[in-house]
Design a protein around this motif. Structure first.
Motif, PDB file in Angstrom:
ATOM      1  N   LEU A  79      -8.409   3.088  -4.165  1.00 12.80           N
ATOM      2  CA  LEU A  79      -8.239   2.422  -2.882  1.00 12.80           C
ATOM      3  C   LEU A  79      -8.986   3.190  -1.808  1.00 12.80           C
ATOM      4  N   PHE A  80      -9.239   2.507  -0.711  1.00 11.21           N
ATOM      5  CA  PHE A  80      -9.787   3.154   0.474  1.00 11.21           C
ATOM      6  C   PHE A  80      -9.356   2.354   1.686  1.00 11.21           C
ATOM      7  N   ILE A  81      -9.486   2.954   2.852  1.00  9.76           N
ATOM      8  CA  ILE A  81      -9.125   2.310   4.116  1.00  9.76           C
ATOM      9  C   ILE A  81     -10.424   1.977   4.839  1.00  9.76           C
ATOM     10  N   LEU A  82     -10.511   0.768   5.327  1.00  9.13           N
ATOM     11  CA  LEU A  82     -11.698   0.322   6.043  1.00  9.13           C
ATOM     12  C   LEU A  82     -11.321  -0.089   7.453  1.00  9.13           C
ATOM     13  N   ASP A  83     -12.048   0.401   8.422  1.00 14.68           N
ATOM     14  CA  ASP A  83     -11.886  -0.034   9.804  1.00 14.68           C
ATOM     15  C   ASP A  83     -12.974  -1.071  10.051  1.00 14.68           C
ATOM     16  N   ALA A  84     -12.574  -2.337  10.187  1.00 14.27           N
ATOM     17  CA  ALA A  84     -13.546  -3.425  10.328  1.00 14.27           C
ATOM     18  C   ALA A  84     -13.129  -4.349  11.463  1.00 14.27           C
ATOM     19  N   ASP A  85     -14.098  -5.084  11.989  1.00 13.29           N
ATOM     20  CA  ASP A  85     -13.829  -6.001  13.093  1.00 13.29           C
ATOM     21  C   ASP A  85     -12.956  -7.177  12.669  1.00 13.29           C
TER      22      ASP A  85
END
Length: 115
Positions: A79-85
């Motif tokens: 898993l990973f965390i994504l900061d997206a619009d």
């Protein structure tokens, strides 16, 4: 918005192991590219699902079982965390995950903070 990206390997690991050395290097490079994306927060790789221990508490008693809670094919492999619009931007990044190309999937969940 932050999105949690859950990588389900499914048959991807088996398919990737059958790739040529050069193709396997490309898979590794693809994962590295995602990890180096500025809007991505990485999490250390997860161990194999068959080595998991699942914990439940029923009636105040702690119960443990070997293996993942879900079936092996659905087990989270990373898993990973994504900061997206928005979700569309998250989908674009998820489509870059090699597991999604080799029979696995990436589940995208908006992150919710409860504390």
């Amino acid at each position: 918005m932050k999105y949690v990206m859950l990588i389900y390997q499914g048959p991807a690991l088996e398919r990737q192991s059958a790739l040529t050395e050069e193709e396997q290097k490309q898979v590794y490079a693809d994962y590295q590219g995602i990890n180096q994306t500025p809007s991505v927060t990485t999490v250390p790789p997860l161990g194999l699902a068959e080595n998991a221990t699942t914990v439940r508490v029923e009636g105040g008693k702690t119960l443990t079982t070997d293996g993942p809670f879900v079936g092996m094919k659905e087990a989270v492999g990373g898993l990973f965390i994504l900061d997206a619009d928005d979700i569309d931007a998250a989908i674009e990044v998820a489509a870059r995950v090699p597991a999604a190309r080799y029979g696995g999937a990436v589940e995208i969940r908006p992150s919710e903070v409860y504390w």
